[in-house]
Design a protein around this motif. Structure first.
Motif, PDB file in Angstrom:
ATOM      1  N   GLY A  98       0.817  -1.203   0.000  1.00 22.64           N
ATOM      2  CA  GLY A  98       0.000   0.000   0.000  1.00 22.64           C
ATOM      3  C   GLY A  98       0.853   1.256   0.000  1.00 22.64           C
ATOM      4  O   GLY A  98       0.569   2.224  -0.726  1.00 22.64           O
ATOM      5  N   LEU A  99       1.911   1.261   0.800  1.00 23.26           N
ATOM      6  CA  LEU A  99       2.817   2.413   0.840  1.00 23.26           C
ATOM      7  C   LEU A  99       3.525   2.605  -0.487  1.00 23.26           C
ATOM      8  O   LEU A  99       3.708   3.732  -0.965  1.00 23.26           O
ATOM      9  N   ILE A 100       3.940   1.496  -1.103  1.00 26.10           N
ATOM     10  CA  ILE A 100       4.627   1.584  -2.393  1.00 26.10           C
ATOM     11  C   ILE A 100       3.706   2.175  -3.458  1.00 26.10           C
ATOM     12  O   ILE A 100       4.119   3.038  -4.243  1.00 26.10           O
ATOM     13  N   LEU A 101       2.464   1.737  -3.475  1.00 25.15           N
ATOM     14  CA  LEU A 101       1.520   2.257  -4.463  1.00 25.15           C
ATOM     15  C   LEU A 101       1.210   3.731  -4.205  1.00 25.15           C
ATOM     16  O   LEU A 101       0.991   4.502  -5.154  1.00 25.15           O
ATOM     17  N   LEU A 102       1.201   4.132  -2.938  1.00 26.07           N
ATOM     18  CA  LEU A 102       1.058   5.557  -2.635  1.00 26.07           C
ATOM     19  C   LEU A 102       2.254   6.336  -3.171  1.00 26.07           C
ATOM     20  O   LEU A 102       2.109   7.457  -3.679  1.00 26.07           O
ATOM     21  N   GLY A 103       3.438   5.751  -3.052  1.00 25.72           N
ATOM     22  CA  GLY A 103       4.633   6.377  -3.607  1.00 25.72           C
ATOM     23  C   GLY A 103       4.551   6.508  -5.116  1.00 25.72           C
ATOM     24  O   GLY A 103       4.962   7.525  -5.700  1.00 25.72           O
ATOM     25  N   VAL A 104       4.011   5.476  -5.771  1.00 24.57           N
ATOM     26  CA  VAL A 104       3.813   5.528  -7.224  1.00 24.57           C
ATOM     27  C   VAL A 104       2.851   6.659  -7.585  1.00 24.57           C
ATOM     28  O   VAL A 104       3.101   7.441  -8.508  1.00 24.57           O
ATOM     29  N   ALA A 105       1.753   6.759  -6.846  1.00 20.57           N
ATOM     30  CA  ALA A 105       0.765   7.806  -7.111  1.00 20.57           C
ATOM     31  C   ALA A 105       1.357   9.191  -6.871  1.00 20.57           C
ATOM     32  O   ALA A 105       1.111  10.125  -7.645  1.00 20.57           O
ATOM     33  N   LEU A 106       2.173   9.324  -5.806  1.00 20.00           N
ATOM     34  CA  LEU A 106       2.788  10.622  -5.518  1.00 20.00           C
ATOM     35  C   LEU A 106       3.785  11.000  -6.597  1.00 20.00           C
ATOM     36  O   LEU A 106       3.849  12.161  -7.022  1.00 20.00           O
ATOM     37  N   GLY A 107       4.573  10.031  -7.054  1.00 17.79           N
ATOM     38  CA  GLY A 107       5.521  10.313  -8.126  1.00 17.79           C
ATOM     39  C   GLY A 107       4.817  10.788  -9.381  1.00 17.79           C
ATOM     40  O   GLY A 107       5.269  11.743 -10.032  1.00 17.79           O
ATOM     41  N   PHE A 108       3.711  10.146  -9.725  1.00 15.75           N
ATOM     42  CA  PHE A 108       2.958  10.553 -10.910  1.00 15.75           C
ATOM     43  C   PHE A 108       2.337  11.929 -10.704  1.00 15.75           C
ATOM     44  O   PHE A 108       2.309  12.751 -11.632  1.00 15.75           O
ATOM     45  N   ALA A 109       1.840  12.203  -9.489  1.00 19.78           N
ATOM     46  CA  ALA A 109       1.238  13.510  -9.206  1.00 19.78           C
ATOM     47  C   ALA A 109       2.271  14.628  -9.339  1.00 19.78           C
ATOM     48  O   ALA A 109       1.980  15.704  -9.883  1.00 19.78           O
ATOM     49  N   VAL A 110       3.472  14.379  -8.845  1.00 20.23           N
ATOM     50  CA  VAL A 110       4.546  15.379  -8.967  1.00 20.23           C
ATOM     51  C   VAL A 110       4.897  15.593 -10.432  1.00 20.23           C
ATOM     52  O   VAL A 110       5.136  16.719 -10.880  1.00 20.23           O
ATOM     53  N   MET A 111       4.928  14.504 -11.198  1.00 15.24           N
ATOM     54  CA  MET A 111       5.288  14.585 -12.606  1.00 15.24           C
ATOM     55  C   MET A 111       4.286  15.413 -13.400  1.00 15.24           C
ATOM     56  O   MET A 111       4.649  16.155 -14.311  1.00 15.24           O
ATOM     57  N   THR A 112       3.023  15.310 -13.064  1.00 16.54           N
ATOM     58  CA  THR A 112       1.968  15.945 -13.856  1.00 16.54           C
ATOM     59  C   THR A 112       1.429  17.228 -13.234  1.00 16.54           C
ATOM     60  O   THR A 112       0.519  17.843 -13.789  1.00 16.54           O
ATOM     61  N   ALA A 113       1.976  17.654 -12.108  1.00 15.92           N
ATOM     62  CA  ALA A 113       1.484  18.861 -11.439  1.00 15.92           C
ATOM     63  C   ALA A 113       1.694  20.090 -12.323  1.00 15.92           C
ATOM     64  O   ALA A 113       2.759  20.267 -12.912  1.00 15.92           O
ATOM     65  N   PRO A 114       0.681  20.953 -12.424  1.00 15.18           N
ATOM     66  CA  PRO A 114       0.790  22.161 -13.267  1.00 15.18           C
ATOM     67  C   PRO A 114       1.558  23.279 -12.554  1.00 15.18           C
ATOM     68  O   PRO A 114       0.989  24.284 -12.113  1.00 15.18           O
ATOM     69  N   ILE A 115       2.852  23.098 -12.438  1.00 17.41           N
ATOM     70  CA  ILE A 115       3.710  24.070 -11.757  1.00 17.41           C
ATOM     71  C   ILE A 115       4.511  24.848 -12.799  1.00 17.41           C
ATOM     72  O   ILE A 115       5.146  24.246 -13.677  1.00 17.41           O
TER      73      ILE A 115
END
Length: 266
Positions: free
Chosen positions: A44-61
């Motif tokens: 579960g923690l690993i998949l959260l890390g995957v989701a966070l990595g993708f969120a950082v990658m696609t964040a409109p910054i």
């Protein structure tokens, strides 16, 4: 990086291996039996890390649109989930990486060539059935300077590696769940994880292709099935990453040389 092989586990017979796998590569890490299996909480923690990595990658910054800033999300994309994996698996995280051999480099080229042939064929067939959306990178690269193109290619190195990380970790998580929790056979769990990963990968590309579900799940999903075979065969993330880089760089370069649309990049 030093090679970490996981030989066949006790109770794992030759008949348990899927036909494509190299038996010399051993079994997949983290999904079955001690000491290499991870718990449900860890996955579960690993998949959260995957989701966070993708969120950082696609964040409109805004900073991401600058020359230097564009490298930040590309690097954090794989780094975040790998850091979480290292937290829960200790030094075992290195099991994803093995030293590529000459045979592995030939496999990378073979997989990339196969993927281009199959993906283009599928895209050409399906474009007669429904509208296909162009990758927005196409127009950017055609109009970019040579310096900007070089920087773009360099940025894709960590980004494409990140796409392999966020594909292989969910693949292993689904493999664990299907085998350990649903009590599927190893082959059944492997095929289920393979197909589910393709759907996940296609879903991640929905924003890129203007939420074209059929294109993402059929064309991009097919590409993920082929690219993931590099990891399944060798248990080495460098093989699927190398095939992915060769695949995309060839398509990007061809598109630039032709100054046309095409469907460059997976």
């Amino acid at each position: 990086m030093r090679e970490h092989q996981f030989p066949a586990m006790p109770g794992l017979n030759d008949s348990d291996y899927y036909g494509l796998e190299r038996k010399s590569a051993g079994d997949f890490p983290f999904y079955r039996q001690d000491p290499h299996a991870l718990s449900g909480r860890s996955w579960g923690l690993i998949l959260l890390g995957v989701a966070l990595g993708f969120a950082v990658m696609t964040a409109p910054i805004g900073f991401y649109t600058t020359t230097a800033g564009g490298f930040v999300p590309a690097i954090l994309f794989p780094l975040i989930p790998l850091a979480v994996l290292a937290m829960v698996a200790g030094k075992g995280w290195r099991a994803l990486f093995r030293t590529p051999t000459r045979r592995d480099f030939l496999l990378m080229v073979t997989i990339a060539g196969t993927n281009i042939l199959v993906s283009v064929t599928v895209a050409l067939i399906l474009q007669h059935v429904f509208k296909m959306n162009e990758n927005p990178v196409n127009s950017v690269l055609v109009e970019a300077s040579n310096t900007a193109r070089i920087l773009f290619y360099l940025k894709t190195l960590p980004q494409l590696f990140g796409e392999e990380v966020v594909s292989i970790l969910p693949f292993l998580a689904i493999l664990w769940f299907c085998h350990e929790k649903l009590t599927m056979t190893r082959k059944q769990a492997l095929i289920s994880a393979w197909l589910c990963t393709a759907l996940i990968f296609g879903a991640l590309h929905l924003p890129t292709y203007d939420w074209n579900f059929l294109q993402c799940f059929l064309v991009i999903g097919t590409a993920r099935i082929i690219l993931l075979s590099g990891y399944i065969i060798t248990k080495n993330i460098w093989v699927s990453t190398g095939a992915h880089i060769i695949n995309d760089w060839l398509l990007f370069t061809l598109m630039v040389l032709l100054h046309g649309g095409g469907h460059a990049g997976i």
